[in-house]
Scaffold this active site. Structure first.
Site, PDB file in Angstrom:
ATOM      1  N   SER A  70       3.613  -2.162  10.269  1.00 54.80           N
ATOM      2  CA  SER A  70       5.068  -2.279  10.492  1.00 54.80           C
ATOM      3  C   SER A  70       5.631  -3.646  10.116  1.00 54.80           C
ATOM      4  O   SER A  70       6.594  -4.105  10.732  1.00 54.80           O
ATOM      5  CB  SER A  70       5.424  -1.921  11.945  1.00 54.80           C
TER       6      SER A  70
ATOM      7  N   GLU B  49      -5.183  -4.716  10.827  1.00 56.28           N
ATOM      8  CA  GLU B  49      -4.114  -3.745  11.027  1.00 56.28           C
ATOM      9  C   GLU B  49      -4.362  -2.963  12.311  1.00 56.28           C
ATOM     10  O   GLU B  49      -5.159  -2.013  12.319  1.00 56.28           O
ATOM     11  CB  GLU B  49      -4.080  -2.748   9.862  1.00 56.28           C
TER      12      GLU B  49
ATOM     13  N   ASN C 296       0.871  -1.182   0.000  1.00 53.47           N
ATOM     14  CA  ASN C 296       0.000   0.000   0.000  1.00 53.47           C
ATOM     15  C   ASN C 296       0.905   1.228   0.000  1.00 53.47           C
ATOM     16  O   ASN C 296       1.504   1.548   1.015  1.00 53.47           O
ATOM     17  CB  ASN C 296      -0.877  -0.050   1.266  1.00 53.47           C
TER      18      ASN C 296
HETATM   19  P1  PGA Z   1       2.994   0.242   7.540  1.00 50.01           P
HETATM   20  O1  PGA Z   1       1.513   0.485   6.969  1.00 50.01           O
HETATM   21  O2  PGA Z   1       3.484  -1.063   6.958  1.00 50.01           O
HETATM   22  O3  PGA Z   1       3.790   1.424   7.063  1.00 50.01           O
HETATM   23  O4  PGA Z   1       2.898   0.184   9.014  1.00 50.01           O
HETATM   24  C1  PGA Z   1       0.619  -0.578   6.812  1.00 50.01           C
HETATM   25  C2  PGA Z   1      -0.695  -0.047   6.286  1.00 50.01           C
HETATM   26  O5  PGA Z   1      -1.146   1.014   6.730  1.00 50.01           O
HETATM   27  O6  PGA Z   1      -1.340  -0.676   5.414  1.00 50.01           O
END
Ligand code: PGA
Length: 252
Positions: free
Chosen positions: A208, A163, A10
């Site tokens: 993350s 998430e 994403n």
């Molecule tokens: P991140 O974002 O891997 O930067 O934590 C994940 C997301 O919001 O889909």
């Protein structure tokens, strides 16, 4: 039931045309790991050029409107995204739930629009840190699944992304026990809602995820892939996550 791992990137509101060069190596890695599904969701302006550059890689969108057309300045309809070459779309990302005030009902409408136009809906759910501290994480998340999942959801047209809001972009992740418990709770909720399809619907972990923690996260029961923000922006960081998923497949 064996569910293929899906590693989806994403890009959020990042990337210009010159950034598409990262896709070359990502597409190569996807090809080298045919047992792993790989997708990148760039900003909508980059969907068509991304498809043109790497026709073999699955390209997706980050949001769609619930309606197919109309007076909604600035919004994009699912058929437009499909026409641009998107094969899937994220809906209900926590940043949109927070910034645009999207409700579960809004998210369900968007997922239904995606389904009408043969786009796989990646439906995002996740608790805030306050909700987790209050012991409400599981009820919040299963409630979001219940409210956001269209009744026509199938293993082919729907993916859930768990998430935790506090893990997004922070470098913090839940314990593996907490991830396992939440993914099992989501699976149980899916069984209640769409019994025949529940076993096949993939549940991604997001927040993350990186090349260092992906192997451990992807090995947890009911973790069927990852939704990756920051680490999807460069092939250097994203390819090791695809490789971690491929390694697990090799061990099966
Ligand atoms: P991140 O974002 O891997 O930067 O934590 C994940 C997301 O919001 O889909």
């Amino acid at each position: 039931m064996t569910r293929r791992k899906l590693i989806a990137g994403n890009w959020k509101m990042n990337g210009h045309l010159d950034h598409l060069r990262e896709l070359d190596e990502i597409a190569n890695a996807a090809e080298a790991h045919p047992d792993v599904d790989v997708a990148i969701c760039p900003p909508a302006t980059l969907i068509a050029p991304a498809v043109q550059r790497v026709p073999g890689l699955t390209i997706g969108a980050q949001d769609c409107h619930a309606e197919d057309r109309g007076a909604h300045t600035g919004c994009l309809a699912a058929p437009m995204l499909a026409e641009a070459g998107a094969k899937c779309t994220i809906v209900g990302h926590s940043e949109r739930r927070a910034d645009q005030g999207e409700t579960d009902a809004d998210v369900r409408g968007k997922a239904e629009a995606a389904h009408r136009h043969a786009l796989t809906a990646i439906i995002c759910v996740g608790e805030t840190e306050e909700q987790r501290d209050a012991g409400e994480a599981e009820s919040v998340v299963t409630g979001q699944v219940e409210g956001s999942l269209p009744p026509d959801a199938t293993a082919a047209n729907t993916v859930i992304a768990y998430e935790p809001v506090w893990a997004i972009g922070t470098g913090r992740i839940p314990t593996m026990d907490d991830v396992a418990a939440m993914h099992a709770a989501i699976r149980a909720k899916l069984s209640e809602l769409v019994a025949g399809e529940a076993d096949g619907i993939r549940i991604l972990y997001g927040g993350s995820m990186n090349g260092d923690n992906a192997g451990e996260l992807l090995a947890v029961d009911h973790v069927d892939g990852g939704l990756v923000g920051g680490a999807s922006l460069s092939a250097d960081k994203f390819v090791p996550i695809i490789e971690a998923a491929g390694f697990l497949y090799g061990r099966r």
